[in-house]
Scaffold this active site. Structure first.
Site, PDB file in Angstrom:
ATOM      1  N   ALA C 224       0.818  -1.209   0.000  1.00  0.00           N
ATOM      2  CA  ALA C 224       0.000   0.000   0.000  1.00  0.00           C
ATOM      3  C   ALA C 224       0.857   1.266   0.000  1.00  0.00           C
ATOM      4  O   ALA C 224       2.085   1.201   0.094  1.00  0.00           O
ATOM      5  CB  ALA C 224      -0.920  -0.021   1.210  1.00  0.00           C
ATOM      6  N   HIS C 225       0.196   2.405  -0.046  1.00  0.00           N
ATOM      7  CA  HIS C 225       0.928   3.679  -0.162  1.00  0.00           C
ATOM      8  C   HIS C 225       1.788   3.961   1.072  1.00  0.00           C
ATOM      9  O   HIS C 225       1.409   3.691   2.187  1.00  0.00           O
ATOM     10  CB  HIS C 225       0.001   4.855  -0.439  1.00  0.00           C
ATOM     11  CG  HIS C 225      -1.204   4.973   0.423  1.00  0.00           C
ATOM     12  ND1 HIS C 225      -2.150   5.951   0.227  1.00  0.00           N
ATOM     13  CD2 HIS C 225      -1.637   4.246   1.495  1.00  0.00           C
ATOM     14  CE1 HIS C 225      -3.094   5.823   1.143  1.00  0.00           C
ATOM     15  NE2 HIS C 225      -2.819   4.815   1.902  1.00  0.00           N
TER      16      HIS C 225
END
Lengths: 333, 333, 333
Positions: C224-225
């Protein structure tokens, strides 16, 4: 890129306090890493100390934080700083990217019977099959597949590798052989839906698979045939939703969670990450099923005991009985 | 599309009871949503009431349900109504789609040494590498990758984004650095195999990864190097099978299950969704390992206790000893 | 392909014992399936019996196994036979494949502002967006997406379907509607990184997502980011790492594990497959959280008891109290 605070205020509103419209902003930053040309935001009063220490040129705050924010310099007061921040990122990106792309990339393969709104964008190497339909201002990034008869609404964003309308997983067993059940339904995706990279949404068996307005799906999510995801629900990465499950509106499903087929989940339900939903949920709330992490050594002992948990329960029952009998004998009860 | 019952009977057999061959059918529907031009089916006698209430023009039933079905109108009596229904969906789709596609889509990249049967179909943006082989009547939908030397049999269906023959995950640790082990085996897929969207099957390290005839894999499944999946086994979405695991024939692996490497699973074994298989299974049967879902509040209490389960067991042992000692003292034993 | 032992020794070193340089080798095999033209290896002394029974023309062994190996025929003595084997697979593949491909496949879509090192290779149907950067000798296989501004270092290998730089999953809730937070950061991948098929690494929200040197990611992994993966860590298939988690160096994350957002994992930590990490880990070690697999019948009993585990604990407490009180009464304590 340089933006003045005044341009931000003109675009997004908010009240500027303790600073001038001419202040130059070159980036949006978290409080900790902000510098003298950053705009930052404080969405949770818990982080007030971080704000005080931040070098940000300007901080977006809620009305209640006005005086604390003013004490350190320029701030923008907004009803909901986190929403303001979200809109600020949109403003920023639009300024950076310039004109939004529309049309069909020459490497995309779009069937002649597909209907693509002229304001939509179909990116490199996409495949849009017969009778598929893409609404206004929707964006398909690279390698998206929109299969036969499937449709997506307006202002949707589909990330690379999304597959809409592969066959649902359906077979009838005929004396040990699997006979394919052709999947005759399609997928219907509403407006303002975002779908993460390499996520798959299967077409329905007889009826359709439905993703309602405002749904947000993360990467690598698997939505099986005939699932229904209610409006404004969010599903985090690696999650699987089995066939014909019906997720309500405004639900929040954590990453790598799984939902069995043919269940209903009430509006507003939250599921913790990696939890397995094995029965319908009728009351909204937060539900969890996670095996707690331990050192492997501790885990081995507890897992071994867990395999005999039912026996332990029986032993407790017996102990209670024995003790009760004794107490009766001893006149203690 | 309109089809007469007579056409269905001619194609698929079955005995028409309580109706005429001229009845017009426009769709296949579940009993609940059927209308007067629907054909439906009853595969489970439990749903007899639904059949009675259904508006379907015709219902496919098993011999035992003949009189119940006749009471409401036209029915087709077939030995296995669910298999009949599966074949009906195939009949329907073939009628709808017309001629099956063959050949290679112009956007596909097929190496000159690859062997593609002339009755196979290679869809848009597929990549078929050197010496790969595709058998008769197999279909590769969009964006499928068939890597060097890999082969798939006859009548297979590979959904968009399938990757056959990426490198298995193998490295040797050399003083903290990972040295790549080149994966020199390939992937061999049998006949009548279906592989779901974005599923990955890695090539073997030295020997090959093998998917036997009739296997059905759902979307987003990960099959590691040197795995062997026995004939007619089904694996649901998001499942992971680690290196060199050997799954028997006619197994059924639920969604998001995981199987550790180097294990064997007996023919005919079923694994519940999200369950983790950590040891070989020698006896067929249904195996499960799911943390039960609860409200988060309940879960927190139970998870905390679970971390001390081994201690609880010790405390029960002590209690038993103490009580036994007491009973001996008291002459109760 | 035929190779003489002498060529292998010249390329990779090691000491030939009990055989001649002219011995012909046609394949690399495990000990069990080796034949008279195979080279094999023994990395674990436990398998000494397998070596004795093997038909391999030559076996690579550690110095300690020299005499046992000699007893059966030719062997190569090397400090670390498994690393030697890894390098042998590389030697083998290089010989087989010939010249390494470089350049951009004509079907790839590469933005004019992207910087692709001339020694890198961009495979069929890849998409490299504006200002993206690919370092020397890196290879992008088919269908890889490298989004705007993202960069990968030198000698990286990205397998088919990898998506680098899709938007992180970030939204602000505005009265029930989700407002998109544009993801303004990018992804930065170091040198010698391998990324498996259909794996996704999202771009950062404000700062960047970072994959350090030597990291190996398997297939269908979700990063994920703003995640940071430390150098030389390995992450097996289907694993999910949530936003802003920070994984240390030399960690080993098992397949289908999950790591919650905003956590830190110490250097050198190992996580068992399918385990869920819900808190930061400060001490390296092996951590596990797996529900043990049982027959479904046993599981049902134990899972039911688990739901009441906290109550069982309370009952044990009560028993202890009661017994203690009794013992005091009886003068046993």
């Amino acid at each position: 890129m340089i933006v003045h605070l005044g341009q931000i205020l003109d675009a997004l509103g908010g009240e500027l306090v303790g600073g001038v419209r001419e202040i130059e902003i070159s980036r949006i930053s978290p409080l900790e890493t902000a510098d003298s040309t950053s705009i930052s935001f404080l969405s949770n009063p818990r982080y007030e100390a971080q704000m005080a220490a931040s070098k940000a040129a300007c901080v977006v705050v809620a009305p209640g934080m006005r005086s604390a924010a003013q004490a350190r310099g320029a701030c923008i007061v907004a009803a909901n700083p986190y929403v303001y921040f979200a809109k600020l990122t949109q403003f920023w990106k639009a300024k950076q990217d310039g004109v939004r792309l529309t049309g069909v990339h020459p490497s995309a393969v779009v069937h002649e019977t597909a209907m693509v709104d002229p304001t939509a964008y179909v990116g490199p190497h996409c495949v849009v099959e017969a009778n598929a339909k893409i609404g206004a201002a929707s964006v398909l990034r690279s390698h998206v597949v929109l299969s036969k008869d499937c449709q997506i609404g307006e202002r949707c964003l589909l990330h690379p590798g999304v597959v809409i309308g592969a066959d649902g997983f359906g077979f009838a067993n005929d004396a040990g052989q699997w006979i394919k059940i052709e999947q005759l339904g399609c997928v219907r995706v509403g407006n303002d839906v975002e779908i993460g990279a390499n996520t798959c949404i299967d077409r329905g068996a007889l009826d359709d698979t439905i993703i309602e307005d405002g749904v947000k799906l993360d990467n690598l999510v698997q939505i099986a045939h005939n699932v229904q995801v209610g409006a404004h629900s969010v599903i985090a990465g690696n999650t699987g939703v089995a066939g014909s499950a019906k997720i309500g509106r405004n639900c929040s499903i954590g990453g790598a969670a799984n939902i069995l087929g043919h269940l209903s989940i009430a509006d507003g339900t939250s599921i913790s990450p990696t939890s397995m939903v094995t029965r319908s949920i009728h009351q909204p709330g937060l539900y969890t099923g996670i095996f707690p992490l331990q050192t492997n050594e501790q885990w081995e002992k507890n897992a071994a005991s867990l395999k005999q948990l039912h026996t332990l329960r029986e032993r407790i029952k017996k102990l209670e009985k024995a003790l009760y009998a004794q107490n009766s004998n001893n006149g203690n009860s």
